[in-house]
Scaffold this motif. Sequence first.
Motif, PDB file in Angstrom:
ATOM      1  N   SER A 135       5.172  -5.563  -2.484  1.00 25.05           N
ATOM      2  CA  SER A 135       5.556  -4.586  -2.431  1.00 25.05           C
ATOM      3  C   SER A 135       7.182  -3.961  -2.508  1.00 25.05           C
ATOM      4  CB  SER A 135       4.609  -4.437  -1.469  1.00 25.05           C
ATOM      5  OG  SER A 135       5.629  -4.102  -0.268  1.00 25.05           O
ATOM      6  N   ASP A 136       7.986  -4.143  -2.479  1.00 20.60           N
ATOM      7  CA  ASP A 136       8.758  -4.395  -1.504  1.00 20.60           C
ATOM      8  C   ASP A 136      10.356  -4.836  -3.307  1.00 20.60           C
ATOM      9  OD1 ASP A 136       8.610  -3.294   0.363  1.00 20.60           O
ATOM     10  OD2 ASP A 136       9.722  -4.166   1.960  1.00 20.60           O
TER      11      ASP A 136
ATOM     12  N   VAL B 283       3.902 -10.293   1.426  1.00 24.44           N
ATOM     13  CA  VAL B 283       3.152  -9.241   0.845  1.00 24.44           C
ATOM     14  C   VAL B 283       4.474  -8.719   0.317  1.00 24.44           C
ATOM     15  CG1 VAL B 283       1.584  -7.011   1.640  1.00 24.44           C
ATOM     16  CG2 VAL B 283       1.423  -8.997   2.194  1.00 24.44           C
ATOM     17  N   ALA B 284       5.594  -8.382   1.563  1.00 21.71           N
ATOM     18  CA  ALA B 284       6.768  -7.668   1.534  1.00 21.71           C
ATOM     19  C   ALA B 284       7.765  -7.806  -0.426  1.00 21.71           C
ATOM     20  CB  ALA B 284       7.740  -8.135   2.957  1.00 21.71           C
ATOM     21  N   GLN B 285       7.346  -9.401  -0.344  1.00 15.83           N
ATOM     22  CA  GLN B 285       7.822 -10.223  -1.573  1.00 15.83           C
ATOM     23  C   GLN B 285       7.495  -9.622  -2.336  1.00 15.83           C
ATOM     24  OE1 GLN B 285       7.853 -13.735  -0.408  1.00 15.83           O
ATOM     25  NE2 GLN B 285      10.178 -13.781   0.052  1.00 15.83           N
TER      26      GLN B 285
ATOM     27  N   ALA C  53      12.660   0.876  -1.443  1.00 18.28           N
ATOM     28  CA  ALA C  53      11.768  -0.002  -0.484  1.00 18.28           C
ATOM     29  C   ALA C  53      11.749  -0.712   0.302  1.00 18.28           C
ATOM     30  CB  ALA C  53      10.428  -0.883  -2.134  1.00 18.28           C
TER      31      ALA C  53
ATOM     32  N   THR D 191      10.223  -0.051   4.242  1.00 12.68           N
ATOM     33  CA  THR D 191      10.063  -0.840   5.068  1.00 12.68           C
ATOM     34  C   THR D 191      10.577  -0.892   7.234  1.00 12.68           C
ATOM     35  OG1 THR D 191       9.071  -1.784   3.271  1.00 12.68           O
ATOM     36  CG2 THR D 191       9.535  -3.426   5.117  1.00 12.68           C
TER      37      THR D 191
END
Lengths: 203, 177
Positions: B137-138, B133-135, B143, B147
Motif C-alpha cells: 500500500s505504501d 501489507v504496508a509494502q 503514503a 501510515t
Amino acid sequence: MPPGSPPVAAPAPDASAPSPPHQPGLLELFLAFAKMSLAGFGGVLVWARRSIVEQHRWMTAEEFNETFALCHFLPGPNIVNLSVVFGSRFRGVPGGLAAFAGLVGPPMVIATVLAALYARYGDIDVLRRTLAGVACAAVGLLFAVVFKMMMPLLKRCDVTGLVILAAVFVAIGLIRWPLQIVLLVAIPLSLAVTILTRRMVKA
Amino acid sequence: MSSESNPVAALVWTFGLMSLFAVGGANSAIPEMHRAAVDVHHWLTDKQFADVFAISQLSPGPNVLIVTLIGYSVAGVAGALAATVAMCGPTALLAYYVSRFLDRSRDARWPAIIQAALVPLSIGLMAASGLIVAQTSDQSWIAVLITIVAAALAFATRINPLWMLLAGGLLGFAGVV
C-alpha cells in the motif's frame, strides 16, 4: 469470573452503574460487534481492542491479548473466532451467536453491495485512488494496535517474550519464511521458554 | 457465468476445508484462496482477484469478507452467503469448544502457559503482516508518511481512528498519495 450471573432479566431502569465487571447482554454483544465491524476498514482488530478494552472495559489488556492469541492460533479467521469465544464467555452459545452475527452480518450486506457496484463502476480511477489513501492510513492503525498489544510485555520487562516477538516478525515479515515452518519452530520454543521462566520465578 | 455442476457446493467445500487449515487468520490464507479461485476453479482472473482483495481490505468488516466477494462473483447472493458461512462456521465451532475447554480447566497450569506462550508469537505475526501489507500500500513517501502519522496518532491519542481513514481517503482522492 463466573459467567452465570442470574439469568433473570431485570434491566434496571436507567442503570445507575451496575456491578463493576459489567456483563454485556445479547443485544449489547450484537451491537458492539456490529459497530466495531462496520468501523473496521482494513481489519477489525483495531476496533475490537478499542471497544472491548478501552471503551467497554469488558476485558483488561492482558486478558484481551491472551484471548486474541488463542484465536489467532486456532485455524480460521481470528476475529470471527474471537467474536464467538468472547460472546459465549459472557452469554453462552446465544452470546457467541449474537457476537458472530453482529460481526459478520452487516458488513456482509455492505460487501455484497460493494461487489455489485464494483462490477459496474470498478474502473473509476478516483475510486481506486481514494481507496489507496484509506489503505495507507489503515496500515498505520494496524501498527498502532501492535504497539498497544506490546505494552503489557514492555511493562513486565518480558525480555524473552519481546525477543520471540521480534524473531517471528523478522522470520515472517522480513525473510518471508513460510508460516507453517516458523510456527512449527516458534511454538515449542516459546512454550519451553515460558515454562522455564515460570520455574525460575518460582525458585 | 460458469456452468459448473453446482458452484455453491463447490464454494462450500472449498472454503469449508480451507478454513480448517487457515492458521494465522484470513490474511494468511490469501495465497491459498488465490490458488483455489484462480488456478483450480477459474472462478476469477488474476486481475479480478487483486481487485476483490482490494475491496475486501477497504470495505468495513473482518478481512474474511474476501470470501464473501469471491462467492458473490461465482454464484450471486447465494454464493456470497454459502462461502461466508463455510469459511466461518467450522472454525467458530472449534474455537468455541477449545476456549470452553481451556476455561473449564482454568486452574490447571497448562492452559495459562499455552496462552501466555502464544501472546508474543501472535503480536510478532501481526507486526509482520502489517509490514507485508504496508509494502503493497505504501508506494510513495507520502503514503509512508500517512501510515506513520496514522500509527502515531492512533497510539498516542484517543482520536477516533475513523478520522484518520477519512483523511487518508481524502488525500488519495486529491491525488496526493
